[in-house]
Design an enzyme around this catalytic site. Structure first.
Site, mmCIF file in Angstrom:
data_model
loop_
_atom_site.group_PDB
_atom_site.id
_atom_site.type_symbol
_atom_site.label_atom_id
_atom_site.label_comp_id
_atom_site.label_asym_id
_atom_site.label_seq_id
_atom_site.Cartn_x
_atom_site.Cartn_y
_atom_site.Cartn_z
ATOM 1 N N ARG A 168 -19.327 -5.495 -19.841
ATOM 2 C CA ARG A 168 -20.011 -5.308 -18.547
ATOM 3 C C ARG A 168 -19.371 -4.182 -17.751
ATOM 4 O O ARG A 168 -20.007 -3.564 -16.918
ATOM 5 C CB ARG A 168 -19.925 -6.590 -17.706
ATOM 6 C CG ARG A 168 -20.696 -7.772 -18.260
ATOM 7 C CD ARG A 168 -20.778 -8.863 -17.192
ATOM 8 N NE ARG A 168 -21.143 -10.159 -17.733
ATOM 9 C CZ ARG A 168 -22.381 -10.562 -17.973
ATOM 10 N NH1 ARG A 168 -23.400 -9.759 -17.722
ATOM 11 N NH2 ARG A 168 -22.624 -11.757 -18.460
ATOM 12 N N GLU A 189 -32.777 -6.027 -10.593
ATOM 13 C CA GLU A 189 -32.549 -6.640 -11.906
ATOM 14 C C GLU A 189 -32.012 -5.602 -12.892
ATOM 15 O O GLU A 189 -32.272 -4.405 -12.753
ATOM 16 C CB GLU A 189 -33.861 -7.276 -12.396
ATOM 17 C CG GLU A 189 -33.848 -7.897 -13.766
ATOM 18 C CD GLU A 189 -32.819 -9.019 -13.973
ATOM 19 O OE1 GLU A 189 -31.654 -8.840 -13.573
ATOM 20 O OE2 GLU A 189 -33.169 -10.040 -14.575
ATOM 21 N N LYS A 191 -25.534 -12.437 -14.191
ATOM 22 C CA LYS A 191 -24.474 -11.523 -13.824
ATOM 23 C C LYS A 191 -24.876 -10.069 -14.065
ATOM 24 O O LYS A 191 -24.295 -9.157 -13.512
ATOM 25 C CB LYS A 191 -23.227 -11.812 -14.676
ATOM 26 C CG LYS A 191 -22.652 -13.182 -14.491
ATOM 27 C CD LYS A 191 -21.418 -13.305 -15.433
ATOM 28 C CE LYS A 191 -20.961 -14.737 -15.524
ATOM 29 N NZ LYS A 191 -19.963 -14.877 -16.613
ATOM 30 N N GLY A 192 -25.851 -9.856 -14.938
ATOM 31 C CA GLY A 192 -26.138 -8.521 -15.456
ATOM 32 C C GLY A 192 -26.389 -7.438 -14.424
ATOM 33 O O GLY A 192 -26.108 -6.266 -14.665
ATOM 34 N N ASP A 221 -23.857 -7.328 -20.828
ATOM 35 C CA ASP A 221 -22.787 -7.798 -21.714
ATOM 36 C C ASP A 221 -23.237 -8.064 -23.138
ATOM 37 O O ASP A 221 -24.427 -8.094 -23.444
ATOM 38 C CB ASP A 221 -22.237 -9.129 -21.174
ATOM 39 C CG ASP A 221 -23.210 -10.293 -21.439
ATOM 40 O OD1 ASP A 221 -24.417 -10.127 -21.176
ATOM 41 O OD2 ASP A 221 -22.750 -11.330 -21.936
ATOM 42 N N ASP A 264 -36.961 -7.341 -20.421
ATOM 43 C CA ASP A 264 -37.034 -7.388 -21.881
ATOM 44 C C ASP A 264 -38.336 -8.121 -22.244
ATOM 45 O O ASP A 264 -39.405 -7.508 -22.228
ATOM 46 C CB ASP A 264 -35.771 -8.103 -22.378
ATOM 47 C CG ASP A 264 -35.626 -8.117 -23.881
ATOM 48 O OD1 ASP A 264 -36.083 -7.173 -24.533
ATOM 49 O OD2 ASP A 264 -35.033 -9.074 -24.415
#
Ligand code: 5GP
Length: 182
Positions: free
Chosen positions: A172, A106, A50-51, A166, A110
């Site tokens: 979010r 995206e 979802k990011g 989130d 990370d």
């Protein structure tokens, strides 16, 4: 995630790292670069849920090349700030990629595990061309060899929230990127 009060929810937003204006200016710059690279050629923007949904929304409004959009879902963090180490594709795209110039949209690179898995999977479907654009990059956290083709902001090793990102499914909807802290 439970909060005993609104103050408690607010108190975890430690400090704003990237303001709404800074994000919007960087998105416009990235969209201009996409327009120049593809020069009128249709593209397929693939966002990882979802990011990346907020970033995708702003990028797709800012580009002027003809753009289709598609969504995938990958899970790598489970209800907290620590990576599970596993990447699970829980929703795939249905397009025949041989017909498309693909751009992955995206939220953050990370460890690099999620994108390196997704890139491997999608490149095997022989798209006409392939690029990865990431809003944020935390290079100090990398455990696999992965670099996005375009990064809007490089940040230090903080767990960040907002603009799609989130913590336990909250935050979010913040319009900026902030550092999260207990
Ligand atoms: P990677 O596979 O590169 O370790 O992690 C990718 C995913 O982990 C991102 O797409 C994002 O959903 C999540 N992630 C990594 N760092 C952060 C962070 O600082 N904040 C939040 N909210 N999610 C993160």
């Amino acid at each position: 995630m439970k909060f005993d009060s609104y103050e408690n929810y607010q108190s975890k937003i430690k400090r704003v790292l990237i303001t709404e204006d800074e994000i919007q200016a960087a998105v416009k710059k990235a969209a201009k670069a996409i327009d120049e690279i593809y020069d009128g050629t249709p593209i397929l923007l693939v966002s990882i849920l979802k990011g990346a949904f907020v970033f995708m929304s702003d990028v797709c409004k800012a580009v002027t090349v003809p753009a289709e959009i598609a969504f995938m879902m990958a899970k790598s963090y489970f209800d907290g700030t620590v990576s599970s180490g596993n990447v699970q594709i829980t929703m795939d795209i249905t397009q025949n990629l041989e017909k498309y110039h693909v751009i992955i949209i995206e939220d953050i690179v990370d460890t690099g595990r999620t994108l390196s898995e997704i890139v491997k999977m999608l490149k095997a479907r022989n798209p006409k061309s392939f690029r990865v654009i990431a809003l944020l990059d935390k290079p100090s956290r990398r455990t696999v060899d992965f670099e996005a083709d375009m990064v809007l902001f490089t940040i230090p090793d903080h767990f960040v929230i907002g603009y799609g990102l989130d913590c336990g499914e909250y935050y979010r909807n913040l319009p900026y990127i902030a550092e999260y802290g207990e």
